[in-house]
Write a protein that holds these residues in place. Structure first.
Motif, PDB file in Angstrom:
ATOM      1  N   HIS A  19     -39.458   9.372 -28.128  1.00 21.54           N
ATOM      2  CA  HIS A  19     -40.275  10.337 -28.881  1.00 21.54           C
ATOM      3  C   HIS A  19     -41.580  10.636 -28.136  1.00 21.54           C
ATOM      4  O   HIS A  19     -42.028  11.781 -28.070  1.00 21.54           O
ATOM      5  CB  HIS A  19     -40.577   9.796 -30.280  1.00 21.54           C
ATOM      6  CG  HIS A  19     -39.392   9.776 -31.194  1.00 21.54           C
ATOM      7  ND1 HIS A  19     -38.761  10.923 -31.608  1.00 21.54           N
ATOM      8  CD2 HIS A  19     -38.708   8.752 -31.751  1.00 21.54           C
ATOM      9  CE1 HIS A  19     -37.743  10.611 -32.399  1.00 21.54           C
ATOM     10  NE2 HIS A  19     -37.684   9.297 -32.504  1.00 21.54           N
ATOM     11  N   LEU A  20     -42.181   9.590 -27.590  1.00 24.39           N
ATOM     12  CA  LEU A  20     -43.444   9.796 -26.852  1.00 24.39           C
ATOM     13  C   LEU A  20     -43.212  10.722 -25.663  1.00 24.39           C
ATOM     14  O   LEU A  20     -44.027  11.598 -25.367  1.00 24.39           O
ATOM     15  CB  LEU A  20     -44.005   8.449 -26.387  1.00 24.39           C
ATOM     16  CG  LEU A  20     -44.449   7.510 -27.512  1.00 24.39           C
ATOM     17  CD1 LEU A  20     -44.870   6.159 -26.942  1.00 24.39           C
ATOM     18  CD2 LEU A  20     -45.593   8.120 -28.319  1.00 24.39           C
ATOM     19  N   GLU A  21     -42.079  10.541 -25.016  1.00 25.44           N
ATOM     20  CA  GLU A  21     -41.754  11.371 -23.855  1.00 25.44           C
ATOM     21  C   GLU A  21     -41.537  12.830 -24.297  1.00 25.44           C
ATOM     22  O   GLU A  21     -41.992  13.766 -23.624  1.00 25.44           O
ATOM     23  CB  GLU A  21     -40.499  10.806 -23.181  1.00 25.44           C
ATOM     24  CG  GLU A  21     -40.389  11.071 -21.712  1.00 25.44           C
ATOM     25  CD  GLU A  21     -41.678  10.908 -20.916  1.00 25.44           C
ATOM     26  OE1 GLU A  21     -42.272   9.827 -20.957  1.00 25.44           O
ATOM     27  OE2 GLU A  21     -42.094  11.882 -20.245  1.00 25.44           O
ATOM     28  N   ALA A  22     -40.860  13.010 -25.445  1.00 25.09           N
ATOM     29  CA  ALA A  22     -40.612  14.377 -25.945  1.00 25.09           C
ATOM     30  C   ALA A  22     -41.927  15.080 -26.274  1.00 25.09           C
ATOM     31  O   ALA A  22     -42.105  16.269 -25.969  1.00 25.09           O
ATOM     32  CB  ALA A  22     -39.702  14.320 -27.181  1.00 25.09           C
ATOM     33  N   ILE A  23     -42.867  14.334 -26.861  1.00 23.03           N
ATOM     34  CA  ILE A  23     -44.175  14.931 -27.190  1.00 23.03           C
ATOM     35  C   ILE A  23     -44.880  15.322 -25.886  1.00 23.03           C
ATOM     36  O   ILE A  23     -45.439  16.417 -25.762  1.00 23.03           O
ATOM     37  CB  ILE A  23     -45.055  13.924 -27.981  1.00 23.03           C
ATOM     38  CG1 ILE A  23     -44.407  13.561 -29.314  1.00 23.03           C
ATOM     39  CG2 ILE A  23     -46.454  14.499 -28.216  1.00 23.03           C
ATOM     40  CD1 ILE A  23     -45.005  12.309 -29.964  1.00 23.03           C
ATOM     41  N   ARG A  24     -44.815  14.427 -24.912  1.00 22.33           N
ATOM     42  CA  ARG A  24     -45.502  14.679 -23.635  1.00 22.33           C
ATOM     43  C   ARG A  24     -44.922  15.890 -22.902  1.00 22.33           C
ATOM     44  O   ARG A  24     -45.641  16.635 -22.245  1.00 22.33           O
ATOM     45  CB  ARG A  24     -45.401  13.420 -22.756  1.00 22.33           C
ATOM     46  CG  ARG A  24     -46.028  13.592 -21.405  1.00 22.33           C
ATOM     47  CD  ARG A  24     -46.606  12.331 -20.845  1.00 22.33           C
ATOM     48  NE  ARG A  24     -45.610  11.338 -20.493  1.00 22.33           N
ATOM     49  CZ  ARG A  24     -45.931  10.129 -20.014  1.00 22.33           C
ATOM     50  NH1 ARG A  24     -47.184   9.793 -19.849  1.00 22.33           N
ATOM     51  NH2 ARG A  24     -45.004   9.256 -19.708  1.00 22.33           N
ATOM     52  N   GLN A  25     -43.602  16.079 -23.036  1.00 24.91           N
ATOM     53  CA  GLN A  25     -42.928  17.182 -22.328  1.00 24.91           C
ATOM     54  C   GLN A  25     -43.324  18.561 -22.874  1.00 24.91           C
ATOM     55  O   GLN A  25     -43.122  19.559 -22.207  1.00 24.91           O
ATOM     56  CB  GLN A  25     -41.405  17.069 -22.491  1.00 24.91           C
ATOM     57  CG  GLN A  25     -40.777  15.836 -21.895  1.00 24.91           C
ATOM     58  CD  GLN A  25     -40.569  15.973 -20.411  1.00 24.91           C
ATOM     59  OE1 GLN A  25     -40.369  17.071 -19.921  1.00 24.91           O
ATOM     60  NE2 GLN A  25     -40.665  14.872 -19.688  1.00 24.91           N
ATOM     61  N   SER A  26     -43.820  18.590 -24.127  1.00 30.51           N
ATOM     62  CA  SER A  26     -44.060  19.894 -24.759  1.00 30.51           C
ATOM     63  C   SER A  26     -45.527  20.308 -24.682  1.00 30.51           C
ATOM     64  O   SER A  26     -46.416  19.515 -24.992  1.00 30.51           O
ATOM     65  CB  SER A  26     -43.634  19.851 -26.231  1.00 30.51           C
ATOM     66  OG  SER A  26     -43.978  21.065 -26.847  1.00 30.51           O
ATOM     67  N   PHE A 280     -33.774  14.094 -27.363  1.00 37.06           N
ATOM     68  CA  PHE A 280     -34.993  13.948 -28.170  1.00 37.06           C
ATOM     69  C   PHE A 280     -35.979  15.079 -27.847  1.00 37.06           C
ATOM     70  O   PHE A 280     -36.733  15.526 -28.709  1.00 37.06           O
ATOM     71  CB  PHE A 280     -35.629  12.576 -27.934  1.00 37.06           C
ATOM     72  CG  PHE A 280     -34.830  11.456 -28.533  1.00 37.06           C
ATOM     73  CD1 PHE A 280     -35.045  11.057 -29.849  1.00 37.06           C
ATOM     74  CD2 PHE A 280     -33.839  10.827 -27.802  1.00 37.06           C
ATOM     75  CE1 PHE A 280     -34.288  10.036 -30.419  1.00 37.06           C
ATOM     76  CE2 PHE A 280     -33.077   9.802 -28.358  1.00 37.06           C
ATOM     77  CZ  PHE A 280     -33.304   9.407 -29.670  1.00 37.06           C
ATOM     78  N   THR A 281     -35.957  15.549 -26.606  1.00 32.30           N
ATOM     79  CA  THR A 281     -36.805  16.676 -26.220  1.00 32.30           C
ATOM     80  C   THR A 281     -36.288  17.961 -26.877  1.00 32.30           C
ATOM     81  O   THR A 281     -37.069  18.775 -27.382  1.00 32.30           O
ATOM     82  CB  THR A 281     -36.814  16.814 -24.677  1.00 32.30           C
ATOM     83  OG1 THR A 281     -37.263  15.572 -24.138  1.00 32.30           O
ATOM     84  CG2 THR A 281     -37.706  17.930 -24.207  1.00 32.30           C
TER      85      THR A 281
END
Ligand SMILES: NC(=O)c1ccc[n+]([C@@H]2O[C@H](COP(=O)([O-])OP(=O)(O)OC[C@H]3O[C@@H](n4cnc5c(N)ncnc54)[C@H](O)[C@@H]3O)[C@@H](O)[C@H]2O)c1
Length: 347
Positions: A19-26, A280-281
């Motif tokens: 989830h943290l990675e998905a937030i960071r990607q956006s 997740f992204t």
């Protein structure tokens, strides 16, 4: 420059990093806080992701007023946390399974509606590239009529690294069926664009610790009349995670996150699958689109409730020894469409 949503994550256990990675990607989201009862977990991740650490989610929400919270907590905490956050005006992404049972799902959905917030459930398998490609083939009619589905998920459930609450029924709601079976139920419902309407289930309870089921064999029927056999087994043995769809003119075999195979007679051949971002992204993008543009949310709270209704029917069937109808009252299509009120929601 479009909207940028502030996001807080509640629960920093096994699943949090994706989830943290998905937030960071956006570009449309920024992480503001991470909450975990274990202070060091929250602090370590907060330092890595440039966010604030908290041990109390209420204090965090009142201080930070995030637009969205992602709830990654043990299942028995989903309802109270989601409702409280909704009441503060936060949109919620709640990890699967939505809650312990259908009644809890209803209360969560009512709270989200009452407070005009979006409530999504983390059924991220809808964003697997193999699933998206399989759904396209299924919808094209190229393989004729769908006549049955066999879905199996095997893997060591009682491993040492599993957090203890998963094996305590009061905290988890059950074992392999609610936890892993909910993914299978989701992929079957989503792939077929229908709901599971009936279930006959036999479970086993041979786990060396805890009081949850370790395997389940479910014979189900979709609202479209398609029979489905779902086997979930958490004991030691060769792992498997696959769905086979049998049609009148061929068959599809999905090995989750590995490959998609098709046969029009004779042995299976691999199908090339269009690459997609991490699921997740993709899930995060769909959620932000629903918030920003009011686009369809296939992982709505009503949908999450429909998955729990099947899980609950399976548990009832095991106890009664009879086939159970699934409670379908929350399943009208219009409810999967997020209302414009979510888009206009301003805190
Ligand atoms: N989508 C998937 O593939 C997938 C995979 C794994 C887990 N999950 C789901 O994610 C959720 C979390 O599972 P997990 O495996 O990360 O569990 P976990 O036990 O590893 O993490 C839960 C975290 O919550 C913290 N916590 C507990 N009570 C708290 C409270 N009151 N306030 C703040 N923090 C608290 C714990 O300290 C722990 O760090 C579950 O719903 C699970 O089913 C989904």
């Amino acid at each position: 420059m479009g909207k940028s949503y502030s996001v807080a994550v509640i629960g920093a256990g096994q699943i949090v990093n994706v989830h943290l990675e998905a937030i960071r990607q956006s570009e449309r989201s920024r992480l503001t806080a991470i909450v975990d009862l274990m202070e060091s977990r929250a602090e370590d991740l907060a330092a890595e992701f440039g966010a604030k650490a908290y041990t109390d989610y209420r204090e965090m929400v009142l201080n930070e007023k995030p637009d969205i919270v992602i709830i990654n907590l043990p299942h028995y905490l989903h309802k109270s946390t989601a409702i409280w956050c909704a009441e503060q005006g936060c949109h919620v992404l709640l990890e699967k399974p939505m809650a312990l049972n259908v009644q809890e799902c209803k209360e969560i959905n009512e709270a989200a509606k009452r407070n005009g917030v979006l409530l999504a459930v983390g059924h991220m398998q809808q964003f697997f590239a193999e699933h998206v490609a399989a759904k396209e083939i299924l919808s094209s009619g190229e393989l004729g009529e769908l006549v049955m589905i066999n879905d199996r998920r095997y893997g060591g459930y009682f491993r040492e690294s599993r957090p203890g609450w998963f094996l305590d029924k009061e905290k988890s709601g059950g074992g392999v069926i609610i936890n892993l079976g909910s993914h299978s139920i989701d992929r079957i419902q989503w792939l077929t664009g229908s709901r599971i309407a009936k279930v006959k289930a036999i479970l086993s309870h041979y786990g060396e610790q805890g009081d949850v089921e370790g395997s389940g064999s479910l014979f189900m029927e979709t609202t479209g009349g398609v029979p489905v056999h779902l086997s979930v087994c958490g004991y030691t043995g060769a792992p498997a995670n696959e769905t086979e769809l049998l049609f009148t003119k061929g068959s599809l075999r999905i090995r989750q996150r590995a490959e998609l195979l098709m046969s029009k007679g004779g042995s299976y051949e691999p199908i090339s699958v269009a690459k997609k971002a991490d699921p997740f992204t993709e899930q995060w993008k769909v959620l932000l689109d629903a918030l920003e543009y009011g686009s369809e949310l296939p992982i709505s709270g009503e949908y999450g409730q429909s998955v729990l209704a099947v899980v609950e029917a399976a548990y009832r069937s095991h106890v009664t020894g009879t086939e159970q109808k699934v409670e379908l009252d929350s399943c009208s299509n219009s409810e999967y469409q997020i209302s414009q009120s979510h888009v206009q929601h301003q805190k």
